[in-house]
Structures are given as structure tokens and as C-alpha cells.
Design a protein around this motif. Structure first.
Motif, PDB file in Angstrom:
ATOM      1  N   SER A 228      31.501  27.245  20.341  1.00 45.87           N
ATOM      2  CA  SER A 228      32.692  26.753  20.612  1.00 45.87           C
ATOM      3  C   SER A 228      32.656  25.138  20.195  1.00 45.87           C
ATOM      4  CB  SER A 228      32.904  26.655  22.352  1.00 45.87           C
ATOM      5  OG  SER A 228      33.260  27.733  22.637  1.00 45.87           O
ATOM      6  N   ARG A 229      31.437  24.693  19.829  1.00 46.45           N
ATOM      7  CA  ARG A 229      31.198  23.281  19.535  1.00 46.45           C
ATOM      8  C   ARG A 229      31.889  23.285  17.955  1.00 46.45           C
ATOM      9  NH1 ARG A 229      25.081  22.709  19.589  1.00 46.45           N
ATOM     10  NH2 ARG A 229      25.364  24.853  18.967  1.00 46.45           N
ATOM     11  N   ASP A 230      31.594  24.099  17.063  1.00 46.09           N
ATOM     12  CA  ASP A 230      31.798  24.247  15.636  1.00 46.09           C
ATOM     13  C   ASP A 230      33.535  24.510  15.569  1.00 46.09           C
ATOM     14  OD1 ASP A 230      29.203  24.129  14.308  1.00 46.09           O
ATOM     15  OD2 ASP A 230      28.994  25.605  15.949  1.00 46.09           O
ATOM     16  N   HIS A 231      34.048  24.882  16.749  1.00 46.89           N
ATOM     17  CA  HIS A 231      35.538  25.147  16.647  1.00 46.89           C
ATOM     18  C   HIS A 231      36.430  24.229  17.217  1.00 46.89           C
ATOM     19  CE1 HIS A 231      34.411  28.931  14.233  1.00 46.89           C
ATOM     20  NE2 HIS A 231      33.529  29.096  15.180  1.00 46.89           N
ATOM     21  N   LEU A 232      36.014  23.217  17.599  1.00 50.33           N
ATOM     22  CA  LEU A 232      36.878  22.359  18.268  1.00 50.33           C
ATOM     23  C   LEU A 232      38.253  21.949  17.437  1.00 50.33           C
ATOM     24  CD1 LEU A 232      34.198  19.733  19.637  1.00 50.33           C
ATOM     25  CD2 LEU A 232      35.661  21.170  20.933  1.00 50.33           C
ATOM     26  N   GLY A 233      37.959  21.751  16.225  1.00 51.01           N
ATOM     27  CA  GLY A 233      39.456  21.507  15.398  1.00 51.01           C
ATOM     28  C   GLY A 233      39.954  22.798  15.010  1.00 51.01           C
ATOM     29  N   SER A 234      39.875  24.033  15.606  1.00 50.63           N
ATOM     30  CA  SER A 234      40.343  25.305  15.134  1.00 50.63           C
ATOM     31  C   SER A 234      41.613  25.491  16.147  1.00 50.63           C
ATOM     32  CB  SER A 234      39.387  26.290  15.135  1.00 50.63           C
ATOM     33  OG  SER A 234      38.421  26.035  14.190  1.00 50.63           O
ATOM     34  N   PRO A 235      42.429  26.420  15.884  1.00 48.70           N
ATOM     35  CA  PRO A 235      43.439  26.877  16.811  1.00 48.70           C
ATOM     36  C   PRO A 235      42.863  27.164  17.911  1.00 48.70           C
ATOM     37  CG  PRO A 235      43.936  27.699  14.743  1.00 48.70           C
ATOM     38  CD  PRO A 235      42.905  27.009  14.313  1.00 48.70           C
ATOM     39  N   GLY A 236      42.935  26.813  19.158  1.00 42.55           N
ATOM     40  CA  GLY A 236      42.629  27.252  20.483  1.00 42.55           C
ATOM     41  C   GLY A 236      41.434  26.317  20.815  1.00 42.55           C
ATOM     42  N   GLY A 237      40.975  25.457  20.047  1.00 47.53           N
ATOM     43  CA  GLY A 237      40.011  24.502  19.889  1.00 47.53           C
ATOM     44  C   GLY A 237      38.449  24.921  20.344  1.00 47.53           C
ATOM     45  N   GLY A 238      38.385  26.238  20.086  1.00 45.47           N
ATOM     46  CA  GLY A 238      36.944  26.663  20.102  1.00 45.47           C
ATOM     47  C   GLY A 238      36.779  27.496  21.559  1.00 45.47           C
ATOM     48  N   MET A 239      38.077  27.735  22.496  1.00 48.72           N
ATOM     49  CA  MET A 239      38.039  28.196  23.710  1.00 48.72           C
ATOM     50  C   MET A 239      38.277  29.849  23.351  1.00 48.72           C
ATOM     51  SD  MET A 239      37.631  25.552  25.653  1.00 48.72           S
ATOM     52  CE  MET A 239      37.939  23.568  25.015  1.00 48.72           C
ATOM     53  N   VAL A 240      37.484  30.592  24.031  1.00 53.05           N
ATOM     54  CA  VAL A 240      37.681  32.201  23.908  1.00 53.05           C
ATOM     55  C   VAL A 240      38.693  32.421  24.976  1.00 53.05           C
ATOM     56  CG1 VAL A 240      36.671  34.367  24.110  1.00 53.05           C
ATOM     57  CG2 VAL A 240      35.510  32.243  22.932  1.00 53.05           C
ATOM     58  N   PRO A 241      39.813  33.150  24.780  1.00 52.47           N
ATOM     59  CA  PRO A 241      40.710  33.923  25.914  1.00 52.47           C
ATOM     60  C   PRO A 241      39.839  34.870  26.846  1.00 52.47           C
ATOM     61  CG  PRO A 241      41.854  33.650  23.626  1.00 52.47           C
ATOM     62  CD  PRO A 241      40.405  33.256  23.386  1.00 52.47           C
ATOM     63  N   VAL A 242      39.932  34.818  28.023  1.00 52.54           N
ATOM     64  CA  VAL A 242      39.340  35.608  28.839  1.00 52.54           C
ATOM     65  C   VAL A 242      39.602  37.250  28.521  1.00 52.54           C
ATOM     66  CG1 VAL A 242      39.055  36.795  31.214  1.00 52.54           C
ATOM     67  CG2 VAL A 242      38.937  34.153  30.812  1.00 52.54           C
ATOM     68  N   ASP A 243      40.833  37.393  28.229  1.00 50.30           N
ATOM     69  CA  ASP A 243      41.221  38.972  27.785  1.00 50.30           C
ATOM     70  C   ASP A 243      40.778  39.609  26.472  1.00 50.30           C
ATOM     71  OD1 ASP A 243      42.737  37.595  25.953  1.00 50.30           O
ATOM     72  OD2 ASP A 243      44.826  38.125  26.667  1.00 50.30           O
ATOM     73  N   ARG A 244      39.818  38.419  25.472  1.00 44.08           N
ATOM     74  CA  ARG A 244      39.234  38.765  24.547  1.00 44.08           C
ATOM     75  C   ARG A 244      37.887  39.246  24.572  1.00 44.08           C
ATOM     76  NH1 ARG A 244      42.164  39.901  19.589  1.00 44.08           N
ATOM     77  NH2 ARG A 244      43.824  38.317  19.350  1.00 44.08           N
ATOM     78  N   VAL A 245      37.293  39.240  25.928  1.00 38.94           N
ATOM     79  CA  VAL A 245      36.120  39.438  26.315  1.00 38.94           C
ATOM     80  C   VAL A 245      35.905  40.942  26.355  1.00 38.94           C
ATOM     81  CG1 VAL A 245      34.289  39.248  27.922  1.00 38.94           C
ATOM     82  CG2 VAL A 245      35.606  37.403  27.452  1.00 38.94           C
ATOM     83  N   VAL A 246      34.875  41.572  25.558  1.00 42.08           N
ATOM     84  CA  VAL A 246      34.665  43.181  25.387  1.00 42.08           C
ATOM     85  C   VAL A 246      33.874  43.371  26.410  1.00 42.08           C
ATOM     86  CG1 VAL A 246      33.513  44.871  24.216  1.00 42.08           C
ATOM     87  CG2 VAL A 246      34.679  42.941  22.898  1.00 42.08           C
ATOM     88  N   GLY A 247      32.924  42.374  27.060  1.00 48.23           N
ATOM     89  CA  GLY A 247      32.229  43.064  28.297  1.00 48.23           C
ATOM     90  C   GLY A 247      30.868  42.216  28.411  1.00 48.23           C
TER      91      GLY A 247
END
Length: 285
Positions: A228-247
């Protein structure tokens, strides 16, 4: 009376009448033109049939084997899709918890019935839209074959699949680092014993508030992890949507010498829940 003489007189009778009857019965059972193998092995044709049967499985045997094999593959694919999926670890980003070549078993039911990822969980997620951009569709046949092999743990996961540790959940304020060089969550320092020995919590300073239904994730080998640190400037700010979690990664299944559960951590036990009103906006550092 001479018993020896009587015994001698009985022997010729037994050897002629009874012996002749036995010979005739044996000949009648064989039938005309047949010769019986003295060793009881049967006719030459029977022997040849037995050899052919043992050497070449019948078509029905092959069909049965193919059906059983196909049913096993279908069962494994269904199990992998809905319940538990093996994943191959291709990088060092989660050392020492997970090592290159480990095959982990991901529990797909962990978050299916109302539960959500918690701080400290090791999760597999689809990084499309957060870690990587949407890609144009490729060859469907190649993609299907790769997905099938990956589902059985025989190939590396898709380039959009990642495995990281959850450090912050919706509403959390995650900061690195404090005056003592520690990561803090909601103002409480976290003793991250799972981080690779010699690594700092982060060489990149940040101060973020995790939006609702999002996760802040980091690798255990901080100096080798793109997270997440490397994607602070990306769309979504490096935050992963909960519904994208596989398991959730619950077991290391291979190699056999490393067969174990993925150890849970108590590092976040002292971290309080995020305040109901939120922390307010935090600068991205």
C-alpha cells in the motif's frame, strides 16, 4: 490268516477296476480331440486369452479411468473455487512468514458469512484497481488453462493476485513512524515481531486514514515488498477494497517440511477501534 497275502490280493483289484474307471471319466470329460495339460494350465487358447487380458486393458477400463480422473479434477476445481484454493508464493515480500516456493491454502469461507478481514490477517486479494491497472482481456484459452493450473497450485497466481498482511481496516489511522521508529494504529504503537529481522517498519513515512470498506496492507519483508505504501498516488490510494479479498491464508501445505498453520499475531490486540466520528482527513506522507 496271512494278512500280508490278503493285502496283496486286494491291490490288483484297486489298481485295475478303479483305475480304469478314473481314466474313462477323465477321457469323457475332455471330449474328443482335446488334450489336457498335465499341469492343469488349460488349453493354448485359454492361455493366450489370459495373456491378452492381462497385457491390454479393455476400452471400458480406460473409460472408467478417464471418468474417475475427470471427476477428481472437477471436484478439485470446485473446491478451489468455492472453499479452499492453493496459491504459490513467487516472491520474498512476506518473509519470514512465507517463503518463495511455499504453497499456501487460502480459506475462501473465512469472510463469506458476514466476517471481514481483521488487523494481522494474511490475505490474498485481487489488486486490480488498487495495485495494478485494469488490463485488456488476453487469449481466453490460455487464460483458462492458466487459471485451472493456478487453482490447483501448479502455476504462479495471476499478476493481479497479491498476498499481504492487513495492518489497517476501515476508519483506522495508520502512521509510520513515531519517535521510536514504530508503526502506530489509532495512536497505539504496534510491536511487529513478524517483520523480517533487520527491516524497519517502513523506510517511507506515511500518515493515512483508511476509508470504510478498504484495507491498508503491507508485506512482512518491508524492504522487499511493494504494498500500500507504493501506491499512495495511485487510484484508490493503495487501499484494497474488502470485496477484492479472495480469502485468508490459513495453512502452508508445501513443502512438507514446512507444513503448518500460518501463525496468528497478537500485535494488534491493544489497538482500539477507530472512533465513531473518524479521525478526519490525514495528509498522505
Amino acid at each position: 490268516m496271512d494278512t500280508e497275502a490278503q493285502h496283496t490280493e486286494r491291490d490288483p483289484s484297486s489298481g485295475t477296476e478303479d483305475g480304469s474307471r478314473s481314466a474313462r471319466v477323465s477321457e469323457d470329460a475332455q471330449g474328443p480331440g482335446e488334450t489336457r495339460d498335465p499341469g492343469g494350465a488349460g488349453t493354448a487358447e485359454e492361455t493366450a486369452d489370459a495373456e491378452r487380458t492381462g497385457a491390454e486393458p479393455s476400452a471400458s477400463t480406460w473409460r472408467r479411468t478417464a471418468l474417475v480422473g475427470g471427476a477428481c479434477v472437477v471436484f478439485l476445481l470446485l473446491l478451489s473455487h468455492f472453499v479452499m484454493q492453493p496459491f504459490l508464493i513467487p516472491s520474498r515480500s512476506m518473509e519470514p512468514t512465507l517463503q518463495v516456493g511455499d504453497r499456501i491454502l487460502v480459506n475462501k469461507l473465512a469472510y463469506r458469512f458476514g466476517s471481514e478481514p481483521e488487523r494481522g490477517d494474511v490475505v490474498v486479494f485481487d489488486g486490480t484497481g488498487s495495485f495494478v491497472r485494469e488490463q485488456p482481456p488476453g487469449n481466453p484459452v490460455t487464460g483458462l488453462l492458466h487459471d485451472g493450473a493456478a487453482a490447483l497450485g501448479l502455476a504462479e497466481p495471476d499478476e493481479t493476485d497479491f498476498v499481504k498482511r492487513v495492518v489497517g481496516v476501515g476508519g483506522d489511522r495508520v502512521v509510520c513512524c513515531d519517535a521510536d521508529g514504530r508503526l502506530t494504529v489509532n495512536g497505539v504503537p504496534v510491536q511487529e515481531w513478524y517483520v523480517k529481522l533487520g527491516d524497519r517498519p517502513s523506510s517511507v513515512p506515511f500518515d493515512i486514514v483508511v476509508p470504510p470498506d478498504r484495507l491498508w496492507v503491507m508485506g512482512d519483508h518491508r524492504s522487499q515488498s511493494s504494498d500500500s505504501r507504493d501506491h499512495l498516488g495511485s487510484p484508490g490510494g493503495g487501499m484494497v477494497p474488502v470485496d477484492r479479498v479472495v480469502g485468508r491464508a490459513d495453512w502452508i501445505a508445501w513443502p512438507l517440511g514446512r507444513w503448518t498453520t500460518v501463525q496468528e499475531t497478537d500485535a494488534f490486540d491493544a489497538v482500539p477501534d477507530a472512533p465513531a466520528g473518524g479521525h478526519g482527513a490525514a495528509p498522505h506522507g
